[in-house]
Design an enzyme around this catalytic site. Structure first.
Site, PDB file in Angstrom:
ATOM      1  CG  ASP A 126       2.973   4.771  -3.980  1.00 60.01           C
ATOM      2  OD1 ASP A 126       2.759   5.710  -3.392  1.00 60.01           O
ATOM      3  OD2 ASP A 126       2.113   3.642  -3.831  1.00 60.01           O
TER       4      ASP A 126
ATOM      5  CG  HIS B 159      -3.821   0.569  -8.447  1.00 59.13           C
ATOM      6  ND1 HIS B 159      -5.189   0.744  -8.279  1.00 59.13           N
ATOM      7  CD2 HIS B 159      -3.419   1.750  -7.561  1.00 59.13           C
ATOM      8  CE1 HIS B 159      -5.602   1.563  -7.176  1.00 59.13           C
ATOM      9  NE2 HIS B 159      -4.252   2.074  -6.859  1.00 59.13           N
TER      10      HIS B 159
ATOM     11  CG  HIS C 183      -2.051   0.868   1.278  1.00 62.22           C
ATOM     12  ND1 HIS C 183      -2.464   1.639   0.273  1.00 62.22           N
ATOM     13  CD2 HIS C 183      -3.013   0.900   2.310  1.00 62.22           C
ATOM     14  CE1 HIS C 183      -3.543   2.492   0.640  1.00 62.22           C
ATOM     15  NE2 HIS C 183      -3.887   2.008   1.824  1.00 62.22           N
TER      16      HIS C 183
HETATM   17  N1  COA Z   1       5.776  -6.425 -10.198  1.00 64.79           N
HETATM   18  C1  COA Z   1       5.536  -7.472 -11.033  1.00 64.79           C
HETATM   19  N2  COA Z   1       4.301  -8.293 -10.935  1.00 64.79           N
HETATM   20  C2  COA Z   1       3.096  -7.844 -10.721  1.00 64.79           C
HETATM   21  C3  COA Z   1       3.283  -6.508 -10.149  1.00 64.79           C
HETATM   22  C4  COA Z   1       4.578  -5.837  -9.762  1.00 64.79           C
HETATM   23  N3  COA Z   1       4.516  -4.721  -9.094  1.00 64.79           N
HETATM   24  N4  COA Z   1       2.072  -5.998  -9.739  1.00 64.79           N
HETATM   25  C5  COA Z   1       1.330  -7.066 -10.146  1.00 64.79           C
HETATM   26  N5  COA Z   1       1.940  -8.291 -10.752  1.00 64.79           N
HETATM   27  C6  COA Z   1       1.480  -9.381 -11.481  1.00 64.79           C
HETATM   28  C7  COA Z   1       1.560 -10.275 -10.321  1.00 64.79           C
HETATM   29  O1  COA Z   1       2.568 -11.136 -10.012  1.00 64.79           O
HETATM   30  C8  COA Z   1       0.283 -11.124 -11.058  1.00 64.79           C
HETATM   31  O2  COA Z   1       0.979 -12.264 -11.676  1.00 64.79           O
HETATM   32  P1  COA Z   1       0.412 -13.537 -11.971  1.00 64.79           P
HETATM   33  O3  COA Z   1      -1.008 -13.723 -12.555  1.00 64.79           O
HETATM   34  O4  COA Z   1       1.296 -14.162 -13.175  1.00 64.79           O
HETATM   35  O5  COA Z   1       0.396 -14.105 -10.702  1.00 64.79           O
HETATM   36  C9  COA Z   1      -0.554 -10.178 -11.633  1.00 64.79           C
HETATM   37  O6  COA Z   1       0.455  -9.110 -11.944  1.00 64.79           O
HETATM   38  C10 COA Z   1      -1.669  -9.706 -10.913  1.00 64.79           C
HETATM   39  O7  COA Z   1      -1.448  -9.065  -9.647  1.00 64.79           O
HETATM   40  P2  COA Z   1      -2.173  -9.276  -8.243  1.00 64.79           P
HETATM   41  O8  COA Z   1      -1.149  -9.179  -7.413  1.00 64.79           O
HETATM   42  O9  COA Z   1      -3.021 -10.285  -8.476  1.00 64.79           O
HETATM   43  O10 COA Z   1      -2.600  -8.048  -8.305  1.00 64.79           O
HETATM   44  P3  COA Z   1      -3.302  -7.377  -7.027  1.00 64.79           P
HETATM   45  O11 COA Z   1      -4.616  -6.584  -7.208  1.00 64.79           O
HETATM   46  O12 COA Z   1      -3.790  -8.186  -6.042  1.00 64.79           O
HETATM   47  O13 COA Z   1      -2.178  -6.555  -6.420  1.00 64.79           O
HETATM   48  C11 COA Z   1      -0.796  -4.643  -5.956  1.00 64.79           C
HETATM   49  C12 COA Z   1      -2.115  -4.818  -6.675  1.00 64.79           C
HETATM   50  C13 COA Z   1      -0.736  -2.955  -6.117  1.00 64.79           C
HETATM   51  C14 COA Z   1      -0.723  -5.042  -4.592  1.00 64.79           C
HETATM   52  C15 COA Z   1       0.437  -5.244  -6.874  1.00 64.79           C
HETATM   53  O14 COA Z   1       0.551  -4.868  -7.940  1.00 64.79           O
HETATM   54  C16 COA Z   1       1.738  -4.952  -6.245  1.00 64.79           C
HETATM   55  O15 COA Z   1       2.129  -5.822  -5.266  1.00 64.79           O
HETATM   56  N6  COA Z   1       2.333  -3.827  -6.658  1.00 64.79           N
HETATM   57  C17 COA Z   1       3.823  -3.561  -6.048  1.00 64.79           C
HETATM   58  C18 COA Z   1       3.651  -2.945  -4.647  1.00 64.79           C
HETATM   59  C19 COA Z   1       2.983  -1.250  -5.080  1.00 64.79           C
HETATM   60  O16 COA Z   1       3.384  -0.599  -6.018  1.00 64.79           O
HETATM   61  N7  COA Z   1       1.812  -0.991  -4.284  1.00 64.79           N
HETATM   62  C20 COA Z   1       1.336   0.257  -4.216  1.00 64.79           C
HETATM   63  C21 COA Z   1      -0.206   0.353  -4.725  1.00 64.79           C
HETATM   64  S1  COA Z   1      -0.772   1.773  -4.977  1.00 64.79           S
END
Ligand code: COA
Length: 379
Positions: A315, A264, A225
């Site tokens: 971010d 996201h 987050h």
């Molecule tokens: N880097 C690499 N791969 C990513 C990614 C990232 N930042 N964000 C998503 N993915 C990939 C996941 O590994 C997943 O791949 P898969 O289907 O092969 O397993 C796919 O994209 C879907 O991602 P998922 O984690 O299910 O999405 P979510 O909606 O649960 O998560 C976040 C959203 C924001 C938690 C996630 O994108 C993330 O961890 N981002 C990095 C942290 C971040 O920047 N947070 C700030 C948010 S405003």
């Protein structure tokens, strides 16, 4: 709803609509975000953060008289009780500033001005006082942990300018203050994200605003987050130079690393707040010799979009922008709190205006009912 579906878990509450809101609207397919109907990029460009805070707290943009009154009240609330300053001095020097802030907000909840359960109106009034005090808490605890004297707030400075003054002892040029002020507007509100949902759940039990905000700060700290803006900076430092960025990304993706500042839950085709924040970052890079950070960012962004179709979130440009402004990396998420406390407060007030206790169900997947065996007979 069919009873079988009623007990099916939705992991991460993805796609679940929890309640209605008038505070903000995320239109992911158009990559747009509106605060009470106004596009956020227009607010960032045309309004000071104080106007945006008024809009979120009271529902309309202020006229000149309303803004003057609001700013007066905000500036008059910036002081901290000397006992609270003593408490800040005792915090572990190695503690994270988000933990310090969470603890200090919790402490404020015991002060007479903040104590007691809230209704919509009292939450809004306390939210204004919290907005005023949180930057003072962040700056004071940061300086204390570095054995530096605390710098008192100045009531002749805007919300954004005063933060530079209290942290760094100087106020930069107007263009830099404007970039910081605009970033606060971009961070101020974003629907039912994890920390806002936390605040609403706490408010729904008829707890108090400081409790809701303390819980929200704890939720925001996580690297999935708000903590991502700090993690982005750590990643850029680790990569070190634009020449290394491509191979670093390749290896990170090959080892299934999450690339901080990308992806996201709601925006699958890009975050509406990124273009403006990237402009601020690029302006700061030119001013403060930060071209290498911009170059590394460009390689990562192009690589992530080409390889994974995953776009940067707010971010990603905010981390390097705050770094170039002169703030230490572990202040980035507390800065997010300075802005988001306004959004949290608007949501707590909205929750309290038509409250229903938040109490979801669980899909049970544990063992069948069984009899307790006395301890002597257990193997
Ligand atoms: N880097 C690499 N791969 C990513 C990614 C990232 N930042 N964000 C998503 N993915 C990939 C996941 O590994 C997943 O791949 P898969 O289907 O092969 O397993 C796919 O994209 C879907 O991602 P998922 O984690 O299910 O999405 P979510 O909606 O649960 O998560 C976040 C959203 C924001 C938690 C996630 O994108 C993330 O961890 N981002 C990095 C942290 C971040 O920047 N947070 C700030 C948010 S405003």
């Amino acid at each position: 709803m069919a009873s079988a579906d009623r007990f099916k878990a939705k992991k991460g509450l993805e796609g679940v609509v929890f309640d209605t809101t008038e505070v903000s609207h995320v239109v992911a397919e158009k990559k747009s975000l509106y605060y009470r109907g106004y596009p956020v990029h227009e607010l960032a460009e045309q309004c000071e953060f104080e106007e945006v805070a008024f809009l979120l707290l009271y529902g309309e943009l202020p006229n000149a008289g309303e803004l003057e009154d609001f700013s007066k009240r905000e500036r008059a609330s910036r002081g901290l009780d000397s006992k609270l300053l003593e408490v800040l001095q005792r915090f572990p020097a190695k503690g994270h500033p988000m933990d310090a802030l969470r603890t200090a907000v919790s402490y404020l909840g015991m002060e007479p001005d903040f104590a007691g359960a809230d209704n919509s109106q009292s939450a809004t009034e306390k939210g204004l006082m919290l907005m005023a005090k949180i930057p003072v808490l962040i700056a004071a605890s940061q300086r204390l942990r570095h054995d530096q004297p605390v710098i008192a707030p100045r009531d002749d400075l805007s919300f954004a300018a005063n933060f530079f003054h209290m942290c760094l002892g100087r106020v930069p040029e107007a263009e830099v203050v404007k970039a910081f002020d605009g970033s606060l507007t971009l961070y101020a509100e974003h629907g039912f994200n994890a920390s806002t949902f936390t605040a609403r759940v706490i408010a729904s039990t008829l707890s108090d605003l400081c409790g809701a905000v303390s819980g929200a700060i704890a939720a925001l700290k996580g690297s999935l987050h708000g903590g991502a803006n700090e993690a982005v900076m750590a990643m850029l430092v680790e990569i070190g130079s634009p020449e290394r960025a491509e191979s670093w990304l390749e290896e990170a993706l090959a080892t299934k690393k999450k690339i901080m500042g990308f992806g996201h839950r709601i925006y699958r085709h890009g975050d509406s707040r990124v273009p403006r924040m990237s402009q601020y970052r690029d302006m700061l890079a030119e001013r403060y010799n930060g071209q290498s950070l911009v170059e590394i960012s460009r390689v990562l962004e192009e690589g992530m979009v080409a390889r994974k179709k995953i776009y940067p979130n707010l971010d990603f440009p905010a981390g390097p922008a705050y770094h170039l402004m002169g703030f230490e990396t572990d202040l980035f998420t507390p800065i997010f709190v300075m802005a988001r406390v306004v959004g949290w407060t608007a949501h707590v007030a909205e929750q309290l205006s038509d409250n229903r206790l938040v109490r979801p169900l669980a899909e049970y997947v544990g063992s069948e009912p069984r009899a307790v065996v006395p301890i002597a007979e257990r193997g």
